[in-house]
Scaffold this motif. Sequence first.
Motif, PDB file in Angstrom:
ATOM      1  N   GLU A  77      -5.371 -16.730  52.793  1.00 21.48           N
ATOM      2  CA  GLU A  77      -5.864 -17.929  52.186  1.00 21.48           C
ATOM      3  C   GLU A  77      -6.208 -17.565  50.943  1.00 21.48           C
ATOM      4  N   ASP A 101      -3.686 -21.306  51.220  1.00 17.99           N
ATOM      5  CA  ASP A 101      -3.972 -22.662  51.088  1.00 17.99           C
ATOM      6  C   ASP A 101      -5.452 -22.701  50.481  1.00 17.99           C
ATOM      7  N   HIS A 123       1.340 -26.702  49.504  1.00 16.84           N
ATOM      8  CA  HIS A 123       0.717 -27.835  49.268  1.00 16.84           C
ATOM      9  C   HIS A 123      -0.731 -28.034  49.746  1.00 16.84           C
ATOM     10  N   GLY A 124      -1.050 -26.908  50.118  1.00 13.10           N
ATOM     11  CA  GLY A 124      -2.646 -26.772  50.495  1.00 13.10           C
ATOM     12  C   GLY A 124      -3.350 -26.025  49.498  1.00 13.10           C
ATOM     13  N   ARG A 126      -5.718 -24.937  46.903  1.00 12.83           N
ATOM     14  CA  ARG A 126      -6.992 -25.542  46.213  1.00 12.83           C
ATOM     15  C   ARG A 126      -7.345 -25.150  44.803  1.00 12.83           C
ATOM     16  N   LYS A 147      -0.853 -31.219  46.310  1.00 12.49           N
ATOM     17  CA  LYS A 147      -1.716 -32.304  46.390  1.00 12.49           C
ATOM     18  C   LYS A 147      -3.328 -32.045  46.531  1.00 12.49           C
ATOM     19  N   GLN A 148      -3.646 -30.867  47.172  1.00  8.83           N
ATOM     20  CA  GLN A 148      -4.895 -30.620  47.285  1.00  8.83           C
ATOM     21  C   GLN A 148      -5.531 -29.920  46.142  1.00  8.83           C
ATOM     22  N   LEU A 149      -4.834 -29.633  45.090  1.00  8.04           N
ATOM     23  CA  LEU A 149      -5.258 -28.611  44.101  1.00  8.04           C
ATOM     24  C   LEU A 149      -6.630 -29.291  43.546  1.00  8.04           C
ATOM     25  N   GLU A 150      -7.602 -28.460  43.428  1.00 12.65           N
ATOM     26  CA  GLU A 150      -8.860 -28.982  42.734  1.00 12.65           C
ATOM     27  C   GLU A 150      -8.912 -28.143  41.236  1.00 12.65           C
ATOM     28  N   LEU A 170      -2.401 -35.235  41.068  1.00 11.37           N
ATOM     29  CA  LEU A 170      -3.224 -34.437  41.693  1.00 11.37           C
ATOM     30  C   LEU A 170      -4.514 -34.904  41.685  1.00 11.37           C
ATOM     31  N   ASN A 171      -4.912 -35.723  42.880  1.00 15.04           N
ATOM     32  CA  ASN A 171      -6.268 -36.646  42.784  1.00 15.04           C
ATOM     33  C   ASN A 171      -7.370 -35.775  43.015  1.00 15.04           C
ATOM     34  N   PHE A 172      -7.490 -34.595  43.605  1.00 19.86           N
ATOM     35  CA  PHE A 172      -8.605 -33.782  43.651  1.00 19.86           C
ATOM     36  C   PHE A 172      -8.823 -33.019  42.614  1.00 19.86           C
TER      37      PHE A 172
END
Length: 228
Positions: A77, A101, A123-124, A126, A147-150, A170-172
């Motif tokens: 992880e 992820d 894709h997971g 962050r 998509k989960q990138l912060e 990248l909404n997050f």
Amino acid sequence: MPSLLWFDLSMNNMSGGIPFPYCRLRYLEKLQLSDNNLSGEVPNCWKYSSNLLLLDLSSNKLVGGVPVSLCNLQKLESLHLSHNNLSGREIKYTTRQLLIDALIDLSNNNLSGYIPEELGNLHGLRSLNLSRNYLIGQIPWSIGGMKQLEVLDLSRNNLSGTIPSSLAALNFLNHLNLSYNNLSGRIPTGNQLQTFADPSVYDGNPNLCEPPLIKNCTVNIAKADEEE
């Protein structure tokens, strides 16, 4: 210690290479050897560590490339290899199968070459930090698939070309740093990118234009046409 789950020897004065038995503990979930004086290459023996969730070798004096056996860590992880002297282009093939992820931190090394398109398959993920290396080429369009990138930090490399508009997907994303590269053109707009109003995100890229920078793309294009 065949049943060991967590091994933390960080923040000591350990020196020498990383002993091979450390990466052959089959049940080990967390291995932390950061903030030591470990040297030599990262051993290429991780195929035995099938349960590893966290590997932290940051802040040492490790050299060489990122070993391909890291591809076998299907449960990994978080990967911390920052603040070493890693080099080469091995990052290109180790991202083909990784399912990380949580976090990849390869900052403050001597990595060169291009950012691989395969990163978009994580894709997971962050957090991705590749800052302070010698990476070249464009920012891959595929990063928009994470998509989960912060957190995304690509600062202080030699990246060029335009910023891909796919970053707007990248909404997050809540932390972005693209400063001190050779990026050019219009800064994309839309969705989450609109929240980055601090121009320091793009510092050190003199050929970028449009908000949040004060440089206007249209004016610059007109000036270039006049000079011709």
